[in-house]
Design an enzyme around this catalytic site. Structure first.
Site, mmCIF file in Angstrom:
data_model
loop_
_atom_site.group_PDB
_atom_site.id
_atom_site.type_symbol
_atom_site.label_atom_id
_atom_site.label_comp_id
_atom_site.label_asym_id
_atom_site.label_seq_id
_atom_site.Cartn_x
_atom_site.Cartn_y
_atom_site.Cartn_z
ATOM 1 N N TYR A 1 39.013 39.967 27.200
ATOM 2 C CA TYR A 1 38.233 40.953 26.431
ATOM 3 C C TYR A 1 39.196 41.576 25.427
ATOM 4 O O TYR A 1 40.247 42.092 25.826
ATOM 5 C CB TYR A 1 37.702 42.055 27.353
ATOM 6 C CG TYR A 1 36.650 41.607 28.336
ATOM 7 C CD1 TYR A 1 36.998 40.988 29.541
ATOM 8 C CD2 TYR A 1 35.291 41.831 28.082
ATOM 9 C CE1 TYR A 1 36.025 40.597 30.453
ATOM 10 C CE2 TYR A 1 34.312 41.438 29.000
ATOM 11 C CZ TYR A 1 34.684 40.821 30.174
ATOM 12 O OH TYR A 1 33.724 40.432 31.083
ATOM 13 N N TYR B 1 33.870 46.090 38.197
ATOM 14 C CA TYR B 1 33.676 44.747 37.623
ATOM 15 C C TYR B 1 33.264 43.742 38.689
ATOM 16 O O TYR B 1 32.369 42.930 38.471
ATOM 17 C CB TYR B 1 34.969 44.307 36.932
ATOM 18 C CG TYR B 1 34.818 43.101 36.040
ATOM 19 C CD1 TYR B 1 34.482 43.247 34.691
ATOM 20 C CD2 TYR B 1 35.023 41.821 36.526
ATOM 21 C CE1 TYR B 1 34.345 42.137 33.860
ATOM 22 C CE2 TYR B 1 34.889 40.708 35.700
ATOM 23 C CZ TYR B 1 34.553 40.874 34.372
ATOM 24 O OH TYR B 1 34.417 39.784 33.554
ATOM 25 N N LYS C 1 26.845 42.568 33.931
ATOM 26 C CA LYS C 1 26.088 43.114 35.055
ATOM 27 C C LYS C 1 24.618 42.714 35.108
ATOM 28 O O LYS C 1 23.971 42.880 36.152
ATOM 29 C CB LYS C 1 26.162 44.658 35.031
ATOM 30 C CG LYS C 1 27.529 45.211 35.354
ATOM 31 C CD LYS C 1 27.872 44.979 36.812
ATOM 32 C CE LYS C 1 29.312 45.245 37.129
ATOM 33 N NZ LYS C 1 29.963 44.190 37.873
ATOM 34 N N HIS D 1 37.467 33.338 39.771
ATOM 35 C CA HIS D 1 38.419 34.074 38.930
ATOM 36 C C HIS D 1 38.916 35.307 39.669
ATOM 37 O O HIS D 1 38.117 36.120 40.133
ATOM 38 C CB HIS D 1 37.763 34.495 37.608
ATOM 39 C CG HIS D 1 37.695 33.381 36.610
ATOM 40 N ND1 HIS D 1 37.623 33.580 35.254
ATOM 41 C CD2 HIS D 1 37.734 32.040 36.794
ATOM 42 C CE1 HIS D 1 37.599 32.406 34.639
ATOM 43 N NE2 HIS D 1 37.651 31.463 35.556
ATOM 44 N N PRO E 1 25.900 43.335 27.615
ATOM 45 C CA PRO E 1 26.550 42.281 28.406
ATOM 46 C C PRO E 1 28.034 42.509 28.704
ATOM 47 O O PRO E 1 28.612 41.770 29.508
ATOM 48 C CB PRO E 1 26.354 41.021 27.559
ATOM 49 C CG PRO E 1 26.049 41.495 26.186
ATOM 50 C CD PRO E 1 25.433 42.837 26.305
#
Ligand code: RFL
Ligand code: PHB
Length: 397
Positions: free
Chosen positions: A208, A391, A304, A80, A300
């Site tokens: 998200y 990220y 990580k 991704h 979550p």
């Protein structure tokens, strides 16, 4: 001292817990000629069946390859290059690759666990399953040992080092005298209800969503399997969430253009997890090193947890190999300090991303700030780059 009726075994590194931390450590050590024995209280089926993390940073991908078990992951994992953040009925793409030069890999923790179990099970005696009553002794001496029960027989395992890879509720952290540890904790006033279903993912990348009804996350495991989450009250029980209610709630939290794409189907799994940030300092005591969830927990939201566990394993494996190859304890002595640097940065990021995207108790001022920050993220390359850099995973050192 061994009591009568006990069998005595010996290894270089005794590892408690066969989650991703324990098995990856054992696999890496084996590839460098260091012996270990892993003690796990559950069965391999139970460990492999746990539905947990879904996203690997590239440094985790590289470590799994270094351990020699990356072939299926590279074949089946989905690369991704970005993800979407949705709020106020629109979506904004975070271009991970463009902003940070790196990508992430979607590969379920249970798939990684399967690869690890297969590799370690090929070596007889390397992992002992369904072990009971694990206890640690003499961890502040040069000759630590573990006692345990396996197939109704008592054993003593002598070793040079103990790796505490037994998760948040394990026995290893508790074996360190309380006054030697400082623990930091933040408990969040909500949980995540997760649902797994064999339906095509809503979007080709993760989404998200911040919404007045609460946070939602649309993730996936493969092109035909989706993993979705909605923020829920901590007191909620899974029974209160029949599939129909879950799908309606998820749809209500998504902007129209995504909601239109949502395909629902029967759940394969549904569970509620509480959200917490937790860090133990230091992560070592004598000859015991704590690894992964045994030492720290993150919510979550930033994906990580598993990646931090892998980062700990990387540091510890290098320290142990240097100890056995060159006789130098330096890297091992620095384990906690090195690991904690990354842990605190990931803890900060996971806390920030959680705070940005979830609905807290009605506080109009805080909500306005959240929206302002989301607008800033959508409109500023600098803000988006900072998110992307964290990220995909910060560099080591
Ligand atoms: P684990 O996986 O908890 O493994 C610990 C093992 O130790 C065993 N054990 C014992 N064995 C012997 N004797 C005892 N007394 C024992 N006590 C415990 C347990 O049975 C178990 O097998 O810890 P480890 O290896 O440190 O791995 C940590 C990760 O599992 C965890 O951080 C992640 O799953 C967190 N996480 C995520 N991390 C990510 O990097 N990306 C994600 O996308 C992500 N999503 C998630 C997540 C965790 C979630 N939940 C369920 C908490 C999503 C969710 C919903
Ligand atoms: C998941 O797929 O389980 C997942 C993905 C990304 C997250 C958290 C969980 O941030």
């Amino acid at each position: 001292m061994s009591t009568s009726g006990e069998s005595v075994l010996r290894t270089q590194v005794a590892i408690v817990g066969a989650g991703p931390s324990g098995l990856l450590l054992s696999q890496l050590l084996a590839s460098q000629g260091v012996d270990s024995i892993v003690l796990e209280k559950e069965s391999p089926e139970h460990v492999q069946g746990r539905i947990r993390a879904g996203l690997l940073e590239w440094t985790t991908v590289e470590l799994v390859q270094e351990a020699g078990i990356g072939a299926r992951m590279m074949r089946e994992g989905l690369v991704h290059n970005g993800f979407d953040v949705a709020f106020a009925d629109s979506g904004h793409r975070i271009d991970l690759k463009g902003l940070s030069g790196r990508s992430v890999l979607v590969y379920g923790q249970n798939e990684l666990q399967k690869d690890l179990i297969e590799a370690r099970s090929a070596v007889p005696g390397a992992v002992l399953w369904q072990v009971g009553d694990v206890a640690l002794h003499g961890i502040d001496t040069r000759a630590p040992r573990l006692t345990y029960v396996h197939e109704r027989h008592r054993y003593e395992l002598n070793c040079d080092f103990v790796a505490g890879c037994d998760g948040f509720h394990g026995v290893c952290r508790a074996a360190i005298p309380r006054e030697k540890l400082t623990q930091y904790e933040r408990v969040y006033p909500f949980g995540w209800l997760g649902l797994l279903a064999d339906v095509p993912p809503l979007h080709h990348e993760l989404l998200y969503a911040y919404h007045g009804r609460g946070f939602a996350l649309c993730s996936m495991r493969s092109r035909g399997r989706s993993r979705y989450y909605v923020q829920c009250p901590l007191e909620d029980k899974v029974d209160e969430w029949p599939d129909g209610r879950f799908w309606e709630e998820l749809e209500a939290r998504l902007p129209e253009r995504y909601a239109r794409q949502l395909v629902s189907g029967p759940s394969l799994e549904k569970s509620i997890v509480p959200l917490r940030s937790f860090v133990t300092e230091p992560m070592q005591f004598g000859r015991l090193h704590l690894v992964g969830d045994a030492a720290h927990i993150v919510p979550p939201t930033g994906a990580k947890g598993l990646n931090l566990a892998a980062a700990d394993v990387r540091v510890l494996a290098r320290g142990l190999v240097e100890f056995y190859r060159a006789g130098s304890p330096t890297l091992l002595e620095e384990y906690s300090a090195r690991a904690l640097k990354r842990v605190w940065k990931a803890t900060r990021f996971s806390w920030w991303f959680t705070t940005l995207l979830h609905r807290f108790s009605a506080d109009p001022f805080a909500e306005r700030l959240q929206l302002a920050e989301l607008e800033y993220l959508a409109g500023s390359a600098a803000a988006a780059r900072s998110l992307a850099e964290n990220y995909v995973g910060l560099s080591f050192d």
